[in-house]
Design a protein around this motif. Structure first.
Motif, short mmCIF file in Angstrom:
data_model
loop_
_atom_site.label_atom_id
_atom_site.label_comp_id
_atom_site.label_asym_id
_atom_site.label_seq_id
_atom_site.Cartn_x
_atom_site.Cartn_y
_atom_site.Cartn_z
N ILE A 59 0.84 -1.20 0.00
CA ILE A 59 0.00 0.00 0.00
C ILE A 59 0.87 1.26 0.00
N TRP A 60 1.91 1.21 0.79
CA TRP A 60 2.83 2.36 0.84
C TRP A 60 3.48 2.59 -0.53
N LEU A 61 3.94 1.50 -1.16
CA LEU A 61 4.59 1.65 -2.46
C LEU A 61 3.61 2.16 -3.50
N LYS A 62 2.39 1.65 -3.42
CA LYS A 62 1.38 2.12 -4.37
C LYS A 62 1.12 3.61 -4.15
N GLY A 63 1.05 3.99 -2.90
CA GLY A 63 0.84 5.40 -2.59
C GLY A 63 1.98 6.26 -3.12
N GLU A 64 3.19 5.80 -2.94
CA GLU A 64 4.35 6.51 -3.46
C GLU A 64 4.22 6.70 -4.96
N SER A 65 3.86 5.60 -5.63
CA SER A 65 3.75 5.65 -7.08
C SER A 65 2.63 6.61 -7.51
N ASP A 66 1.52 6.53 -6.77
CA ASP A 66 0.40 7.41 -7.11
C ASP A 66 0.75 8.87 -6.87
N GLY A 67 1.66 9.11 -5.96
CA GLY A 67 2.05 10.49 -5.66
C GLY A 67 2.87 11.12 -6.77
N VAL A 68 3.33 10.29 -7.69
CA VAL A 68 4.15 10.82 -8.78
C VAL A 68 3.26 11.53 -9.79
N GLN A 69 3.59 12.78 -10.10
CA GLN A 69 2.85 13.52 -11.13
C GLN A 69 3.59 13.35 -12.44
N GLU A 70 2.84 12.97 -13.45
CA GLU A 70 3.49 12.63 -14.70
C GLU A 70 2.60 13.10 -15.85
N VAL A 71 3.22 13.75 -16.81
CA VAL A 71 2.49 14.10 -18.03
C VAL A 71 3.24 13.50 -19.21
N VAL A 72 2.53 12.70 -19.97
CA VAL A 72 3.16 12.06 -21.14
C VAL A 72 2.58 12.69 -22.39
N CYS A 73 3.45 13.06 -23.26
CA CYS A 73 3.01 13.76 -24.45
C CYS A 73 3.64 13.10 -25.68
N LYS A 74 2.84 12.32 -26.37
CA LYS A 74 3.39 11.56 -27.49
C LYS A 74 3.37 12.45 -28.73
N TYR A 75 4.46 13.13 -28.98
CA TYR A 75 4.44 14.14 -30.05
C TYR A 75 4.65 13.53 -31.42
N SER A 76 4.96 12.28 -31.51
CA SER A 76 5.08 11.68 -32.84
C SER A 76 3.71 11.29 -33.40
N SER A 77 2.69 11.32 -32.56
CA SER A 77 1.38 10.92 -33.05
C SER A 77 0.68 12.08 -33.76
N GLY A 78 1.12 13.30 -33.44
CA GLY A 78 0.52 14.46 -34.10
C GLY A 78 -0.78 14.87 -33.48
N GLN A 79 -1.35 14.03 -32.63
CA GLN A 79 -2.60 14.40 -32.00
C GLN A 79 -2.37 14.67 -30.53
N GLY A 80 -2.74 15.81 -30.11
CA GLY A 80 -2.51 16.16 -28.73
C GLY A 80 -3.71 15.88 -27.86
N SER A 81 -3.65 16.41 -26.68
CA SER A 81 -4.77 16.31 -25.76
C SER A 81 -4.86 17.64 -25.03
N SER A 82 -5.80 17.74 -24.10
CA SER A 82 -5.94 19.01 -23.40
C SER A 82 -4.67 19.32 -22.60
N ALA A 83 -4.04 18.27 -22.08
CA ALA A 83 -2.83 18.50 -21.29
C ALA A 83 -1.63 18.71 -22.17
N CYS A 84 -1.76 18.43 -23.44
CA CYS A 84 -0.58 18.42 -24.28
C CYS A 84 -0.97 18.83 -25.68
N LEU A 85 -0.72 20.10 -26.00
CA LEU A 85 -1.05 20.58 -27.34
C LEU A 85 0.18 20.44 -28.22
N ILE A 86 0.00 19.80 -29.37
CA ILE A 86 1.13 19.57 -30.26
C ILE A 86 0.97 20.49 -31.46
#
Lengths: 962, 343
Positions: free
Chosen positions: B47-74
């Motif tokens: 549970i602690w490890l899961k919590g640690e992992s969940d605490g990580v803020q991460e934004v992934v932006c796949k710019y080779s796809s050409g299609q963005g998202s609200s968090a990631c405008l390409i």
């Protein structure tokens, strides 16, 4: 003179009878001073032979001494008898200073064989002491008895004679025909100074100054001596021979080893001729032994038999107990001996190889091929009949798949001391397939009496049905197996076969005479093996050393279920056999070192064989199995991870592990498993000694077989997958290779590989820890060194940028990542937990005999249960009958007294050991079937007194069943 | 269940195999207790490890796809020509939805790129990377199959690559630069660092730039990295060093830059990308990831879940064994479960 004319006739006949009746000197080994001597002597009276009265260190027979002192033809033969005992040998007397200053020096004898030593010692007791020996002759000190016939009459009575100073008499020895196993006799040619006819210069070939002749004194095995006895013997002599025969039979029936003594007067002309032959033979280059043998054959003839000796070949300590324990362990014992049939049977009874329950052993003694075949067929037919009657008993019982009481029944018999090793398939339907699935009743998951009622009961019942339908044999731990499947069961029958009869059976290899390849007689071989493998006891008598080896080879290579053979012996004539068997054991004794030198194991006494097999043999097998299986397993695991990684590299063959790290795998993991291989004990030695039935592990090869290996390899696949997943999934999912909690550095292949490798090492250590059933500080130390050594290695190895640039800094970086440790723990826990779950399910549902025995040995026994249920192989109780319950309860009472006896025995151990090497030769043959009957040991205390120094620390539940 | 058969002297007890020892026996009670303990440890840790992992803020932006998202405008990405010196400049606008505490790390992620292929990982010359000038013949075994470059010298001959080999010459040469960070329409200062992104051991020991004089002297025979990849001055370039540490699996992240400023929620990061690295040819994909860290490094759900699962399995087995023991136990050492008979 008329007296010296020792032609066949009156005197000879009297001599044979006289010597035979007078005592035939039953000397007891070389320790005539043991108190047992006296016992032996008393029991001898029952046979109707004169009683040698024994004082410590002395062999004394009044009748014999009187005859020795008396005059007349009979006495003359008795003197000859004593002379031959003292002179016809190769014993070297040695003067040693006695510990007792009053006695001064005394003479001790260095004998090639203990038998010779015994005879010389016995002769000393009659006043014929072999004092010295040199190349020319030997001196016998006569302590008073008539040194020649002429003086005999003037001698006074025995008492004053004993006090008289000895008269040295020096015999001139002209030559010795050494003992050979073909002739089975030896002889010396001597000039007897007491005999006037022997006076003269032996160097003179003929004419004046030459002696009139010389004596050929001979001793040998009775049948060989009778063969060369004087055929022109008179009526009286023939009568005497009949008496001799009678005595020989009586002796051998008492288990005494007999020799016949004889002599012949050789006129000087013949002596001269003999000398020429003898010297020529001695000069022969190549085939000297054969040449001497021919000379001996030529002159050892027309002997005047003067008497017979009988030597008690004392069994070593603990031989009967050892044999019965080995039988309880499921090991089958064959005795191969050069002794006569009666002697061998008697020894067989003494050492409890032949029990009363067996009745008279079946004999194969014919001297023609047809005769042997007929006797073997008859033996097999008898065994068939016996088997059928036993089988009928079994089928009479109701099928147990439906009958719950059957198990109860079995346990009753188990508690009654029956063997655990042989197990019948219930239902009366024999299943012939060992190793294949046999339908077994649903007694494995839980016992019927424990079965819950109601809903759970229904589930249980359904489970049982499934199990039955699947014919799941969960009892392969040597427990549920039919006798037919496990080879033929042994029947409580004994088989005795003689050397001449074996000659027709053992026709492999080259003929010793013609050197031609012989045609094996398959029919006879088959009949013999069929009979012998079903009999509990097999004794081969009058077998030559070569035959001993051939018998072992025959059994070893038998086509149906070839067993593992072990040969144990102490003499030079056992060497062939020891070499022929898979396991050779030599007993270091008085018979020289040849046996020990050619053996795999050397032990000091026969009874140590029990410890060698039941403790060290069993441990060794168990350890070997563990080491082998683990070695296969761990390499399957590493290969499995490599293969899995390969799938992630486009099957290009990239190594997951750095090459040097990879090659340390088997080194890193070596120490802990070596510790297991040397020190592991699934059961403590006392338990194994007390319960020989656990030896079934090795007999049935329970721990190292194809199913076991397959299972371990499957485990290897599973564990490899777990380890790979535990490391590589955190490396690939989500953030992938970012394990660095501080700088967010991305790690690559090197870190992933090292992490997987390290996790695998941890997991393998966990596996070894599960394998270890006996934790000592050594095991802990090895684990620490092994794993610590690994980290030390990678710590050092990462410091060489030019040598291993790929590995530079990898260890530091990897070990700095918490995920590295978390994944290692996860992998180890996964591997261990999977194993523990599987093992616990197996132990809960399908325990094997060894599992249960281990639990009992480890003391994990329900207290009530321990009282209620003995192991079942306590053994030394009579099977069946109402008396057994009484005996069992008595066993409890006697337990403490047995211990007391042990202590006393231990305190007595400073006493001189009885003659080792008495127990001649056994080929121990293990067949897969267990003993069908517990050894009958009615005369033993119900609770076996543990051997000295082997008192179990924790006594096993004393049986007290109603 | 300690056994008591130890003896007094060490050699004696060693040779007689009577060392003080402990005989563990796998009894149900033992197993149930052990499993309960394991469950009691593993589940909280999980549970602690899961919590640690969940605490990580991460934004992934796949710019080779050409299609963005609200968090990631390409804006204009995925147009790589594949020609040298022809860079496609494009922009990503990443919106941080939750506050990301400093330090925040920027990774690029490649997918379906087999940096672990056997021929690929072997194709490098460590001596060359340490600054030695080596001839083609001495490199042939290390760098096979890529020894010669594609830019001819003045005589029109192809020159030996420095560094040679597949790894060095498949360098991921997209560049990322922070144009601006805005919070509620206002520019906020953000510290952006591209140093300290590689292993210190690699930096110090394995990569040495060739001195300019030596480079000039060997210019006719060697094609140096600054020519191959104009953006890379020498092999001491940290992005290059990061690249040279090959990845374990075909999907991998490599660290590019560190942002030492806490990014408040709704911060918009504009990142300029100089796009040079083609991924279409091998069916790959490339992304930009900004992430915070936890004790396990980046976001790492697996370990936490696995720990919880192992703990749960242990608990379940403990309960199952307990039920078996309570309903129809097999008493240890009891012979009645064996089918034994004698004849």
């Amino acid at each position: 003179s008329s007296r010296s004319d020792a032609k066949p006739g009156g005197p000879t006949g009297a001599a044979a009878a006289g010597a035979g009746a007078a005592s035939s000197a039953a000397a007891s080994g070389d320790k005539a001073d043991a108190p047992e001597r006296a016992l032996r002597g008393r029991s001898a009276t029952a046979v109707g032979v004169s009683t040698p009265v024994a004082a410590p260190g002395v062999f004394f027979d009044e009748a014999f001494s009187e005859s020795l002192a008396a005059t007349g033809p009979e006495s003359e033969a008795v003197v000859a008898f004593a002379t031959i005992m003292a002179v016809c040998n190769t014993v070297v007397p040695e003067e040693v200073d006695s510990d007792d200053p009053a006695v001064g020096s005394r003479i001790e004898f260095q004998a090639e064989s203990p038998d010779e030593g015994a005879l010389v010692k016995a002769a000393r007791c009659f006043g014929y002491e072999l004092a010295s020996r040199n190349t020319k002759g030997l001196t016998v000190t006569l302590a008073g008895p008539p040194s020649s016939r002429d003086e005999a009459g003037k001698r006074s009575t025995g008492k004053s004679r004993a006090a008289a100073e000895g008269t040295p008499v020096t015999f001139t020895r002209l030559g010795t025909h050494k003992f050979s196993s073909a002739r089975k006799r030896m002889s010396v040619v001597v000039l007897d100074p007491r005999d006037k006819r022997c006076e003269g210069d032996p160097a003179v070939a003929k004419g004046r100054g030459a002696p009139q002749g010389a004596w050929l004194l001979c001793k040998g095995a009775d049948n060989k001596m009778v063969d060369v006895a004087d055929p022109s013997a008179s009526e009286l002599a023939r009568k005497a021979h009949a008496v001799l025969d009678q005595h020989l039979t009586a002796f051998s029936e008492r288990g005494l080893r007999t020799l016949v003594l004889g002599r012949r007067w050789m006129p000087w002309s013949e002596v001269t001729k003999w000398r020429k032959d003898f010297e020529a033979a001695e000069r022969t280059v190549g085939g000297k032994d054969e040449a001497l043998e021919r000379v001996a054959e030529k002159y050892e003839r027309d002997l005047e038999l003067v008497g017979a000796t009988a030597i008690e070949d004392k069994l070593q300590d603990g031989v009967p107990q050892t044999i019965s324990d080995l039988a309880r362990a499921g090991i089958k014992t064959w005795v191969l001996t050069g002794d006569k049939v009666e002697t061998a049977i008697n020894i067989g009874r003494t050492c409890k190889l032949l029990t009363d329950a067996m009745g008279e052993p079946m004999r194969v003694t014919a001297t023609s091929r047809e005769g042997v075949l007929e006797q073997l067929r008859a033996a097999n037919a008898a065994l068939d009949r016996f088997e059928q009657s036993a089988g009928a008993d079994r089928t009479a019982r109701p099928p147990s798949a439906t009958d719950r009481d059957d198990d109860e029944d079995d346990r009753h018999r188990l508690a009654a001391g029956s063997s655990l090793n042989s197990v019948s398939v219930p239902g009366g339907k024999p299943v012939r397939t060992w190793g294949k699935r046999t339908p077994t009743p649903p007694t494995c998951w839980a016992h019927p009496s424990d079965r819950p009622k109601g809903c759970l009961g229904l589930v249980r019942r359904a489970w049982d049905m499934c199990r039955l339908g699947a014919s799941w044999n969960c009892g392969d731990g040597g427990i549920v197996v039919s006798p037919e499947a496990a080879g033929r069961t042994r029947l409580p029958k004994g088989l005795v076969i003689t050397g001449p009869a074996l000659d027709f059976v053992l026709r492999r290899g080259r003929d010793p005479v013609t050197r031609r390849q012989m045609e094996p007689d398959l029919e006879l071989e088959h009949e013999l093996l069929d009979a012998a493998q079903r009999c509990q006891a097999v004794i081969a008598c009058r077998v030559s050393p070569k035959q001993k080896a051939d018998i072992v080879a025959l059994v070893k290579h038998s086509r149906t279920t070839p067993p593992m053979t072990l040969a144990i012996g102490d003499g030079a004539n056992d060497v062939g056999m020891i070499k022929a068997a898979q396991v050779g054991v030599g007993i270091s004794g008085k018979e020289g070192l040849q046996a020990v030198n050619s053996a795999d194991f050397a032990i000091a006494q026969f009874r140590f064989l029990k410890r060698l097999l039941l403790v060290h043999g069993r441990w060794s097998y168990r350890r070997m199995a563990k080491v082998l299986l683990y070695s296969f397993y761990k390499n399957v695991v590493i290969t499995c991870t490599l293969f899995a990684y390969n799938a992630a590299t486009g099957f290009s063959g990239t190594s997951f592990y750095e090459s040097l790290v990879y090659s340390t795998f088997n080194f890193v993991l070596a120490l802990p498993i070596i510790a297991v291989g040397i020190f592991d004990q699934d059961m403590d030695q006392d338990s194994m000694l007390a319960h020989p039935s656990v030896y079934v592990s090795g007999l049935r090869n329970l721990h190292l077989n194809v199913p076991k290996l397959t299972l371990w390899i499957l485990h290897g696949f599973l564990h490899g997958a777990i380890i790979y997943a535990a490391v590589v999934l955190p490396f690939s999912l989500n953030a992938g290779p970012v394990w660095d909690p501080v700088s967010g550095l991305s790690d690559g292949r090197a870190v992933a590989g090292l992490s997987a490798f390290s996790a695998m090492c941890w997991a393998m250590q966990g596996k070894v820890a599960l394998l270890t059933q006996h934790w000592t500080w050594i095991h802990v130390l090895m684990l620490v060194i092994s794993q610590g050594g690994f980290f030390l290695f990678i710590g050092v190895y990462q410091e060489f940028p030019t040598f291993a640039p790929e590995f530079l800094g990898v260890a530091t970086n990897a070990m700095g990542r918490p995920a590295f440790w978390f994944s290692s723990v996860l992998a180890t826990a996964g591997v261990v937990i999977v194993d523990v779950v599987l093992e616990t399910v197996r132990l809960m549902g399908c325990p094997t005999f060894i599992d249960v025995a281990t639990e009992r040995a480890g003391g994990i026994v329900d207290k009530d249960d321990a009282q209620a249920r003995p192991w079942g192989d306590e053994g030394d109780v009579h099977p069946g009958g109402s008396s057994h319950a009484r005996q069992l309860s008595r066993a409890k009472e006697t337990h403490s007294s047995a211990r007391l006896a042990t202590q006393r025995a231990a305190s007595r151990s400073s006493m001189p050991q009885r003659r080792p090497g008495a127990f001649r030769a056994e080929a121990l043959q293990s067949v897969s079937a267990g003993p069908s009957e517990p050894p009958s040991a009615a005369h033993d205390a119900p609770a076996r007194p543990p051997p000295a120094g082997e008192t179990p620390d924790k006594p096993f539940p004393a049986p007290s069943r109603e | 269940m300690p056994s008591t058969d130890g003896s007094k002297s060490l050699p004696g007890s060693l040779y007689n195999q009577r060392l003080q020892a402990w005989h563990p026996i796998l009894t149900p009670t033992w197993v149930i207790v052990a499993f309960a303990i394991v469950a009691a440890i593993f589940i909280p840790v999980g549970i602690w490890l899961k919590g640690e992992s969940d605490g990580v803020q991460e934004v992934v932006c796949k710019y080779s796809s050409g299609q963005g998202s609200s968090a990631c405008l390409i804006n204009g990405c995925n147009r790589v020509s594949g020609q040298r010196n022809v860079t496609n400049n494009c922009t990503l606008v990443i919106t941080v939805e939750k506050e990301m505490a400093a330090p925040v790390y920027l990774y690029y992620e490649l997918d379906n790129f087999y940096q672990n292929h056997r021929r690929y990982v072997k194709s490098r010359s460590d001596s060359q990377l340490r600054g030695e000038i080596l001839s083609a013949s001495s490199l042939s075994s290390d760098c096979d199959p890529l020894i010669y470059g594609d830019i001819p010298n003045s005589k029109g001959e192809l020159r030996v690559l420095h560094p040679c080999g597949l790894i060095a010459n498949s360098y991921f040469n997209d560049t990322f630069a922070l144009r601006a960070a805005q919070h509620d329409g206002n520019n906020v200062p953000v510290s952006w660092s591209e140093s300290g992104i590689s292993w210190a051991t690699d930096r110090l020991n394995k990569f040495k730039a060739v001195p300019a004089s030596t480079r000039a002297a060997n210019n006719e025979t060697h094609q140096f990295i600054s020519e191959t990849y104009p953006g890379v001055a020498s092999v001491e370039d940290e992005h290059f060093i990061v690249w040279m540490r090959t990845a374990a699996l075909p999907r991998f992240r490599k660290l590019y830059a560190r942002i030492d400023t806490t990014l408040k929620a709704n911060t918009r990061l504009s990142i300029d990308i100089g796009e040079n690295f083609p991924v279409k040819q091998f069916g790959g994909a490339k992304s930009v990831v900004i992430s915070t860290l936890s004790i396990l490094g980046g976001k790492n759900d697996f370990l936490g879940i696995a720990y919880i699962a192992v703990g749960a399995v242990c608990a379940a087995m403990a309960v199952a064994f307990l039920i078996k023991e309570c309903t129809c136990p097999r008493r240890p050492g009891d012979l009645k479960y064996l089918r034994l008979s004698a004849r």
